[in-house]
Design an enzyme around this catalytic site. Sequence first.
Site, PDB file in Angstrom:
ATOM      1  N   ASN A 130      -5.295  12.387   0.680  1.00  0.00           N
ATOM      2  CA  ASN A 130      -4.387  11.536   1.461  1.00  0.00           C
ATOM      3  C   ASN A 130      -5.237  10.767   2.467  1.00  0.00           C
ATOM      4  O   ASN A 130      -6.459  10.941   2.549  1.00  0.00           O
ATOM      5  CB  ASN A 130      -3.306  12.388   2.143  1.00  0.00           C
ATOM      6  CG  ASN A 130      -2.196  11.526   2.730  1.00  0.00           C
ATOM      7  OD1 ASN A 130      -1.674  10.632   2.067  1.00  0.00           O
ATOM      8  ND2 ASN A 130      -1.837  11.759   3.984  1.00  0.00           N
ATOM      9  N   ARG A 190       0.870  -1.184   0.000  1.00  0.00           N
ATOM     10  CA  ARG A 190       0.000   0.000   0.000  1.00  0.00           C
ATOM     11  C   ARG A 190       0.904   1.230   0.000  1.00  0.00           C
ATOM     12  O   ARG A 190       2.123   1.116   0.105  1.00  0.00           O
ATOM     13  CB  ARG A 190      -1.024  -0.003   1.165  1.00  0.00           C
ATOM     14  CG  ARG A 190      -0.664  -0.670   2.451  1.00  0.00           C
ATOM     15  CD  ARG A 190       0.379   0.016   3.272  1.00  0.00           C
ATOM     16  NE  ARG A 190       0.167   1.439   3.397  1.00  0.00           N
ATOM     17  CZ  ARG A 190       1.123   2.300   3.638  1.00  0.00           C
ATOM     18  NH1 ARG A 190       2.384   1.894   3.778  1.00  0.00           N
ATOM     19  NH2 ARG A 190       0.894   3.599   3.738  1.00  0.00           N
ATOM     20  N   GLY A 191       0.281   2.407  -0.092  1.00  0.00           N
ATOM     21  CA  GLY A 191       1.061   3.633  -0.249  1.00  0.00           C
ATOM     22  C   GLY A 191       1.165   3.921  -1.744  1.00  0.00           C
ATOM     23  O   GLY A 191       1.523   3.030  -2.524  1.00  0.00           O
ATOM     24  N   ASP A 222      -1.919  10.781  -1.987  1.00  0.00           N
ATOM     25  CA  ASP A 222      -2.329   9.752  -2.951  1.00  0.00           C
ATOM     26  C   ASP A 222      -2.640  10.350  -4.302  1.00  0.00           C
ATOM     27  O   ASP A 222      -2.575   9.675  -5.326  1.00  0.00           O
ATOM     28  CB  ASP A 222      -3.533   8.975  -2.424  1.00  0.00           C
ATOM     29  CG  ASP A 222      -3.072   8.055  -1.318  1.00  0.00           C
ATOM     30  OD1 ASP A 222      -2.935   8.537  -0.179  1.00  0.00           O
ATOM     31  OD2 ASP A 222      -2.774   6.885  -1.609  1.00  0.00           O
TER      32      ASP A 222
HETATM   33  O1  MRU Z   1      -4.513   3.194   2.183  1.00  0.00           O
HETATM   34  P1  MRU Z   1      -3.030   3.387   2.066  1.00  0.00           P
HETATM   35  O2  MRU Z   1      -2.257   2.807   3.207  1.00  0.00           O
HETATM   36  O3  MRU Z   1      -2.509   2.934   0.718  1.00  0.00           O
HETATM   37  O4  MRU Z   1      -2.850   4.954   2.132  1.00  0.00           O
HETATM   38  C1  MRU Z   1      -1.564   5.495   2.084  1.00  0.00           C
HETATM   39  C2  MRU Z   1      -1.523   6.967   2.262  1.00  0.00           C
HETATM   40  O5  MRU Z   1      -2.525   7.614   2.405  1.00  0.00           O
HETATM   41  C3  MRU Z   1      -0.169   7.608   2.147  1.00  0.00           C
HETATM   42  O6  MRU Z   1      -0.099   8.732   2.966  1.00  0.00           O
HETATM   43  C4  MRU Z   1       0.068   8.025   0.698  1.00  0.00           C
HETATM   44  O7  MRU Z   1      -0.170   6.956  -0.175  1.00  0.00           O
HETATM   45  C5  MRU Z   1       1.436   8.526   0.495  1.00  0.00           C
HETATM   46  S1  MRU Z   1       2.624   7.269   0.583  1.00  0.00           S
HETATM   47  C6  MRU Z   1       4.149   7.894   0.197  1.00  0.00           C
END
Ligand code: MRU
Length: 351
Positions: free
Chosen positions: A246, A45-46, A236
């Site tokens: 985000n 994820r991220g 995101d």
């Molecule tokens: O649902 P996730 O864990 O994928 O969400 C991740 C985030 O919101 C992060 O802050 C974002 O992707 C930036 S990661 C460098």
Amino acid sequence: MIQTLEWTDSGVRFIDQTKLPTEETYVTCKTHEQVADVIRNMVVRGAPAIGVAAAMGIALGVKNSKAENGAELKKDFDQICEVIGKTRPTAVNLFWAIRRMREKFEYLRMRPLAQIKQALIEEAQRMHAEDIAANQAMGRHGATLMPQSGGVLTHCNAGALATCGYGTALGVIRAAVEQGKKIHVYADETRPFLQGSRLTAWELMKDGIPTTVISDNMAGAMMKQGKIGAIVVGADRIAANGDVANKIGTYTVAVLAKEHDIPFYVAAPFSTIDLETPDGSKIPIEQRNPREITHIGGKQMAPEGVEVENPAFDVTPAKYVTAIVTERGIARPPYGEALRKLESQHLAVST
Ligand code: MRU
């Protein structure tokens, strides 16, 4: 450095982020459908990590294709992209990666199939290396914004685990610490998936960076007590006007920051900036399974049948964002102009 994901001869290997921090285990995907599943289930994820995972998933699918000619391979390629594209809707890096792989595929269309397959694997590996380099560049730019000492708050995990290494927001913090700044990180636990307490705290502790985990509803009190000198988060998707999607709860942090006169920074690579989406209202927000809210560690925490909302992201209007740190430099308001300028400077250099 933590290996969030990597291409191996036996498939795409991921550290399983659903098991951290108590178990450090790895999952190897042998098909693009398996890659789509690990993206959907948040094993990976991220936003930047999702993008590179998508590219590797496409390369894997094409490698496995039984196509015997270009037309058949094109059909398989389109089907693979469709499967990968239906995993998570908010992080634009996923669609950026699909587009980049498609451009490469179209460019290679007339070549022998084995050559196309190899070139797509190399393109995905190049994206992996570029992501780490972008994070290090972001770190260099963003470290200048960090206080000499004191508390820096972050939300969710925008670290090595959310990228191919080093991190975006945590990359900025890492670079500041490498420069000798005495930073103490306050990590919001980030309900409901707990990326802050499970992942951010895990990777910062591995690096020996002082970290305190707080529950999300404590952020305001920490700011009021003067413990927070700056805030840095990832993104995101950033719309053309600077609105930032985000992790859910980011908006609350940004509004609190304004009230307490604390700078609120966003660190993200250009692959997260979506100049085709004019503002945050047009960003699709993923809704996840209500069970993430009603259950904690498999135990029911809300009455059976209660209505639940579970948006995975929120949108922070650009007016709350002090600066956006990218690998190409720091953008300041008005973002419409600043982001377009960084984009056109880059195009001028690369052509
Ligand atoms: O649902 P996730 O864990 O994928 O969400 C991740 C985030 O919101 C992060 O802050 C974002 O992707 C930036 S990661 C460098």
